[in-house]
Design a protein around this motif. Structure first.
Motif, short mmCIF file in Angstrom:
data_model
loop_
_atom_site.label_atom_id
_atom_site.label_comp_id
_atom_site.label_asym_id
_atom_site.label_seq_id
_atom_site.Cartn_x
_atom_site.Cartn_y
_atom_site.Cartn_z
N ILE A 1 -5.42 4.68 4.71
CA ILE A 1 -4.54 3.31 4.96
C ILE A 1 -4.06 3.56 6.43
O ILE A 1 -4.51 2.28 7.19
N LEU B 1 0.77 -1.16 -0.03
CA LEU B 1 0.09 0.02 0.08
C LEU B 1 0.95 1.09 0.03
O LEU B 1 0.64 2.23 -0.55
N THR C 1 -2.94 7.99 1.86
CA THR C 1 -2.35 7.63 3.18
C THR C 1 -3.25 7.42 4.36
O THR C 1 -3.05 6.57 5.43
#
Length: 181
Positions: free
Chosen positions: A25, A3, A22
């Protein structure tokens, strides 16, 4: 790790999107709070932007003056937006963030009509538009704590920059102000 690599590719390719990838995530995959995810994403975005900017500079896709004006005004707007943003609860910030992502995506997908003749604007008019747009993006970024990169590229294309120059210039702005990623 996969990722993280995808975030780096997206940021380098598109000139933005580091935070919009981000932050989810960190929150959804790693389970951190929204505010902690925003702060953590700053480091990731800063490093990626610096490296990506170096590649874009070599390809002459960075407009230095535009980046300087946009970064300076974005920083001022970001301070103002940050003061306002801390009064909003997390769910409101998350909802605003999502809404702005959707509106920006729709605006970028719309076909643009090419003018029959290039539009000539006076330098002072271009400067005022750049300052105003930088302030606007800065306020939104400061209030939300993230998201400047995915707003900067559309804003720069709105100002008339070709997409390659908008991406390269956006990366430089993000490198100068990592909170704008």
């Amino acid at each position: 790790m996969i990722l993280a690599a995808l975030v780096g590719v997206a940021l380098g390719l598109l000139g933005g999107g580091g935070s919009i990838l981000t932050v989810p995530i960190f929150t959804l995959v790693l389970g951190t709070g929204t505010r902690e995810a925003i702060v953590s994403s700053l480091f990731v975005v800063a490093i990626t932007s610096v490296v990506s900017t170096a590649f874009r500079v070599r390809r002459r896709e960075v407009l230095w003056r535009v980046a300087a004006v946009f970064a300076a005004t974005g920083l001022l707007g970001g301070v103002a937006g940050g003061m306002v943003g801390r009064f909003f609860p997390e769910p409101v910030l998350t909802g605003l963030f999502a809404a702005i992502m959707i509106v920006t995506a729709i605006a970028m997908m719309r076909r643009r009509r090419e003018p029959t003749e290039p539009r000539q604007t006076r330098p002072i008019t271009r400067a005022i538009r750049t300052v105003a747009t930088g302030l606007d993006v800065g306020v939104l970024t400061g209030a939300l704590g993230a998201g400047g990169g995915f707003l900067i590229v559309p804003a720069l294309t709105f100002l008339g920059l070709p997409i390659a120059a908008a991406v390269g210039t956006s990366l430089l702005v993000i490198a100068m102000i990592p909170g704008d990623g």
